[in-house]
Design an enzyme around this catalytic site. Structure first.
Site, mmCIF file in Angstrom:
data_model
loop_
_atom_site.group_PDB
_atom_site.id
_atom_site.type_symbol
_atom_site.label_atom_id
_atom_site.label_comp_id
_atom_site.label_asym_id
_atom_site.label_seq_id
_atom_site.Cartn_x
_atom_site.Cartn_y
_atom_site.Cartn_z
ATOM 1 N N ASP A 134 0.857 -1.178 0.000
ATOM 2 C CA ASP A 134 0.000 0.000 0.000
ATOM 3 C C ASP A 134 0.897 1.233 0.000
ATOM 4 O O ASP A 134 1.832 1.319 0.796
ATOM 5 C CB ASP A 134 -0.836 0.000 1.290
ATOM 6 C CG ASP A 134 -2.299 0.253 1.034
ATOM 7 O OD1 ASP A 134 -2.605 1.301 0.460
ATOM 8 O OD2 ASP A 134 -3.118 -0.594 1.431
ATOM 9 N N ASP A 236 -3.133 4.420 -2.406
ATOM 10 C CA ASP A 236 -4.219 4.808 -1.518
ATOM 11 C C ASP A 236 -4.754 6.217 -1.821
ATOM 12 O O ASP A 236 -3.960 7.154 -1.953
ATOM 13 C CB ASP A 236 -3.670 4.766 -0.088
ATOM 14 C CG ASP A 236 -4.707 5.099 0.944
ATOM 15 O OD1 ASP A 236 -5.600 4.280 1.151
ATOM 16 O OD2 ASP A 236 -4.627 6.200 1.543
ATOM 17 N N GLU A 290 -6.652 3.430 -5.862
ATOM 18 C CA GLU A 290 -7.951 3.475 -5.210
ATOM 19 C C GLU A 290 -8.678 4.689 -5.774
ATOM 20 O O GLU A 290 -8.208 5.813 -5.638
ATOM 21 C CB GLU A 290 -7.787 3.614 -3.705
ATOM 22 C CG GLU A 290 -9.124 3.548 -2.992
ATOM 23 C CD GLU A 290 -9.072 3.991 -1.548
ATOM 24 O OE1 GLU A 290 -9.890 3.519 -0.781
ATOM 25 O OE2 GLU A 290 -8.225 4.835 -1.205
ATOM 26 N N HIS A 356 -10.740 -4.037 3.305
ATOM 27 C CA HIS A 356 -10.612 -3.609 4.710
ATOM 28 C C HIS A 356 -11.454 -2.359 5.007
ATOM 29 O O HIS A 356 -11.554 -1.968 6.166
ATOM 30 C CB HIS A 356 -9.150 -3.324 5.019
ATOM 31 C CG HIS A 356 -8.639 -2.122 4.286
ATOM 32 N ND1 HIS A 356 -8.506 -2.089 2.908
ATOM 33 C CD2 HIS A 356 -8.284 -0.907 4.721
ATOM 34 C CE1 HIS A 356 -8.086 -0.902 2.549
ATOM 35 N NE2 HIS A 356 -7.928 -0.154 3.617
ATOM 36 N N ASP A 357 -11.985 -1.722 3.976
ATOM 37 C CA ASP A 357 -12.831 -0.539 4.185
ATOM 38 C C ASP A 357 -14.312 -0.901 4.170
ATOM 39 O O ASP A 357 -15.167 -0.002 4.173
ATOM 40 C CB ASP A 357 -12.556 0.510 3.104
ATOM 41 C CG ASP A 357 -11.215 1.193 3.313
ATOM 42 O OD1 ASP A 357 -10.764 1.269 4.468
ATOM 43 O OD2 ASP A 357 -10.629 1.638 2.319
HETATM 44 C C1 GLC Z 1 -8.072 4.657 1.992
HETATM 45 C C2 GLC Z 1 -7.842 3.407 2.801
HETATM 46 C C3 GLC Z 1 -8.502 3.571 4.125
HETATM 47 C C4 GLC Z 1 -7.894 4.765 4.829
HETATM 48 C C5 GLC Z 1 -7.973 6.008 3.966
HETATM 49 C C6 GLC Z 1 -7.084 7.091 4.491
HETATM 50 O O1 GLC Z 1 -9.407 4.827 1.715
HETATM 51 O O2 GLC Z 1 -8.299 2.283 2.095
HETATM 52 O O3 GLC Z 1 -8.400 2.433 4.917
HETATM 53 O O4 GLC Z 1 -8.550 4.987 6.048
HETATM 54 O O5 GLC Z 1 -7.534 5.758 2.651
HETATM 55 O O6 GLC Z 1 -5.753 6.764 4.261
#
Ligand code: GLC
Length: 581
Positions: A134, A236, A290, A356-357
Site C-alpha cells: 500500500d 491509496d 484506489e 478492509h474498508d
Molecule cells: C483509503 C484506505 C482507508 C484509509 C484512507 C485514508 O481509503 O483504504 O483504509 O482509512 O484511505 O488513508
C-alpha cells in the site's frame, strides 16, 4: 445537512465516499477481445488482501505481525492466489491503522523489523507469490518528520510539503473532511497561526503534490521498496493527490458529491506520468489506484496502456450498493456489465466487493444466517472469480467470515467511526439508528481477527486481541474448513484452480444473459472456441433463469451444491459453472 453528514458516515463506516460513481460517458464497446491479446501476469493474477493487524499474531501482543504472516505463507499458497496486497506496514502512530505513516522506509514496531520484512518477501517469492504494498501518499502522519518540520515555522524548507493557509488571510474556503469530528478539513495550528489541510483525520495532513520535492520523495520511496524486490503498489486515495491550491469556494452542498470536486484534479495525470517515467517503467510491477474518477473516461485515462500511467484502478460503484435493507441484483448486474463493456477493448478492471474498508462480504452481499452463509459465500466467491478483470479478494472471506455487529461503541476501534459517533452526539443525531448502521457497514466488521482454529481467540493470538474476535470462530475457522471438502475454503481453492486452468475466465468475452432477472446473474465467458456459462442465484428463494442456452451437453465444472443442478430452476444462492459444448 445533518442528514447528509449522517449518511456520509454510514457510507464512511465503509469508506464508501471513496467509491466513485461512473455512470456517465459510456465508452462504446469495440472488438471486445483486444485485451485478450495483451497478456500480463497481473491480469491473470488473483490478488489476496492481507490485513496485517488482524491476520496472525506471533508474539502475543494481540496485534498481527510479519512473523505471523510468515508462519501462514503455506496457507496463503494453498489458496492458489498469486499476489498478496498488504495493507500499510510502515512506521505509524496508528491513528488510522497504518494509513498515517511517520516513516516510509521503516516497519511499524507492532509488526516487526525490516529483517522480518525481508524474510516475508523471500518466503512469498519462494512460493511464487508476488507482493503489492500500500502506498499512502495523499497524506502522511502528523508525526512524520516532514510535518514536524513543516509545522515548526513558516520558513521551514518543509513548509511547502503540506497545504498551509496563513490565518491572517482569513479562514480558507470550506473543505470537507471524511474523518474529522466536525468534517472540517482545515485544522488551525497556533504555532504558526495557520491552517493545514487534512481530507482524512487531523493526524493525516495532506501532502502538497505541487511541490516537486514531495513528488521526488515519493519516487524515491517507491524505488526503495521496488529495489527490495516488491512487485507493485496499491495507491491509496490517489485520485485526491492533486489540488487546486488556490482553494476556491465550492458550491453549497458540494460535500454531497465531494469526489466530483476532489477527484482527478489537474494536473494529476502529469504527476502519474512522471511516476511512470521515473519509477514504473523501470520495473516489472503492477499498479492499482484506489478511486477511478468520475467517469469511464477518467478511468480510461488512468489505466489505458498507451497513457503510460497505471495498470488498474478501482471501479467501486458496485460496492456501495449493499444496504441493510438489501440491494437490487439488477442494478449490480447493470454496473458490472457497464464497466465490462466500457473496458472490453481497452484498459483493464479490478473486480471486488469487499476489502478492509468494508464490512464482511457475506454479511453485506450474501446472507450470513446459518442456513445460507456457506452457500451465499460460495456463490459470491464464484462471481468474483469468474468475471473479467483482476479479482481482489479479502482475507477471511474465503472462510465466509461474518460481521461481528458490536452493540457497544467502545468495541469499535476505527477512527472515522469513533469521530462520527462523537459528531452525531454533538448534533443530537439518532444514536440508535447510527449504532444499527454500524452493525451493517462499519469497516471494523471486516477487521476482526482471522479465524484460524477453534482454540482461544481463534488461534489469532495468545494475548488479548486489539479488537474482539468474532464469537462464531468455533464454527467458522480455517482448520475445520481445511478438513472439510465441502467447506467455503476448499470451494475457494477449487475456484482459483479453475481460473488458472481456464484463461477464458481471465480474458474471455463476457456476455450477460436474462439481464432483467431480479434474482439470477447469468453470463457467459468466451475465448478461442471455449465457452463457459455461469449461473448465480443471488436470492434465498428458488429462482428460474432463462438463458436460451441448451445445456444438455454441457459439463458442470463447479457447483456450490453437492447434488446436480437444474439449469432452469436454481436453488437458493446456487452457483454453477458449465462448460458449453
Ligand atoms: C483509503 C484506505 C482507508 C484509509 C484512507 C485514508 O481509503 O483504504 O483504509 O482509512 O484511505 O488513508
Amino acid at each position: 445537512m445533518e442528514r447528509i453528514l449522517f449518511s456520509a458516515i454510514c457510507c464512511l463506516a465503509g469508506i464508501a465516499p471513496l467509491i466513485i460513481s461512473c455512470n456517465s460517458g459510456a465508452v462504446k464497446e469495440k472488438e471486445n477481445t483486444s485485451t485478450a491479446s495483451d497478456k500480463k501476469w497481473w491480469k491473470e493474477a488473483v490478488v489476496y488482501q492481507v490485513y496485517p493487524r488482524s491476520f496472525k499474531d506471533s508474539d502475543g501482543d494481540g496485534i498481527g505481525d510479519l512473523k505471523g504472516i510468515i508462519s501462514k505463507l503455506d496457507y496463503i499458497k494453498s489458496l492458489g492466489v498469486d499476489v498478496v496486497w498488504l495493507n500499510p506496514i510502515y512506521s505509524s502512530p496508528n491513528d488510522d491503522n497504518g494509513y498515517d505513516i511517520s516513516d516510509y522506509r521503516n516497519i511499524m514496531k507492532d509488526f516487526g523489523s525490516m529483517q522480518d520484512f525481508d524474510t516475508m518477501l523471500k518466503g512469498m517469492h519462494d512460493r511464487g507469490i508476488k507482493l503489492v504494498m500500500d502506498l499512502v501518499v495523499n497524506h502522511s502522519s502528523d508525526e512524520h518528520e516532514w510535518f514536524k518540520q513543516s509545522r515548526s515555522s513558516r520558513t521551514s524548507p518543509y513548509r511547502n510539503y503540506y497545504h498551509w493557509w496563513d490565518a491572517e488571510r482569513g479562514k480558507p474556503n470550506s473543505r470537507y473532511s471524511l474523518f474529522d469530528v466536525n468534517h472540517d478539513a482545515w485544522k488551525y495550528d497556533s504555532l504558526t497561526n495557520a491552517y493545514y489541510l487534512h481530507y482524512f483525520s487531523r493526524k493525516q495532513p495532506d501532502l502538497n503534490w505541487e511541490n516537486p520535492q514531495v513528488r521526488k520523495e515519493v519516487h524515491d520511496i517507491m524505488k526503495f521498496w521496488l529495489d527490495k524486490g516488491i512487485d507493485g503498489f496499491r495507491m491509496d486515495a490517489f485520485q485526491f493527490v492533486a489540488k487546486d491550491t488556490t482553494f476556491p469556494a465550492f458550491p453549497a452542498g458540494y460535500e454531497k458529491d465531494f469526489i466530483k470536486y476532489y477527484g482527478m484534479v489537474n494536473p494529476i495525470h502529469d504527476y502519474i506520468k512522471e511516476i511512470h517515467k521515473e519509477v514504473f517503467s523501470k520495473y516489472d510491477m503492477m499498479s492499482v489506484a484506489e478511486g477511478a474518477g468520475n467517469s469511464f473516461e477518467d478511468a480510461h485515462n488512468l489505466v489505458d496502456a498507451d497513457r503510460n500511467e497505471l495498470d488498474m484502478a478501482y471501479a467501486f460503484d458496485a460496492v456501495d450498493l449493499a444496504k441493510p435493507e438489501g440491494y437490487s441484483v439488477v442494478k449490480l448486474k447493470e454496473i458490472f456489465t457497464k464497466w465490462d463493456s466500457a473496458f472490453a477493448a481497452k484498459g483493464w478492471l479490478s473486480i471486488y466487493l469487499a476489502n478492509h474498508d468494508q464490512a464482511r462480504l457475506v454479511s453485506r452481499f450474501g446472507n450470513d444466517t446459518p442456513e445460507f452463509r456457506e452457500l451465499s459465500s460460495k456463490m459470491l466467491s464464484t462471481f468474483l472469480m469468474t468475471m473479467r478483470g483482476t479479482p481482489y479478494y479479502y482475507n477471511g472471506d474465503e472462510l465466509g467470515m461474518t460481521n461481528i455487529r458490536f452493540d457497544d461503541i467502545h468495541d469499535y476501534k476505527d477512527v472515522p467511526t469513533l469521530n462520527e459517533y462523537q459528531h452525531q452526539l454533538n448534533i443530537g443525531g439518532d444514536m440508535k439508528k447510527f449504532m444499527e448502521t454500524l452493525k451493517f457497514s462499519c469497516r471494523d466488521n471486516g477487521r476482526t481477527p482471522f479465524q484460524w482454529d477453534g482454540t482461544a481467540n481463534a488461534g489469532f493470538t495468545s494475548g488479548t486481541p486489539w479488537i474482539k474476535v468474532n464469537g462464531n470462530y468455533t464454527l467458522i475457522n480455517a482448520a475445520a474448513q481445511d478438513k472439510d471438502s465441502n467447506s467455503c475454503l476448499n470451494y475457494f481453492r477449487k475456484l482459483t484452480a479453475l481460473r488458472k486452468q481456464n484463461l477464458v475466465l481471465v480474458y474471455g468475452k463476457y456476455s450477460i444473459l436474462d439481464k432483467d432477472n431480479p434474482a439470477v446473474y447469468a453470463y457467459t465467458r468466451e475465448l478461442e472456441g471455449k465457452k463457459l456459462l455461469i449461473l448465480l442465484n443471488f436470492s434465498s428463494k428458488p429462482a428460474t433463469v432463462n438463458t436460451g442456452i441448451d445445456i444438455s451437453k454441457a459439463k458442470s465444472l463447479l457447483n456450490n451444491y453437492s447434488t446436480a443442478t437444474d439449469a432452469k430452476q436454481l436453488r437458493p444462492y446456487e452457483a454453477v459453472i458449465y462448460e458449453l459444448k
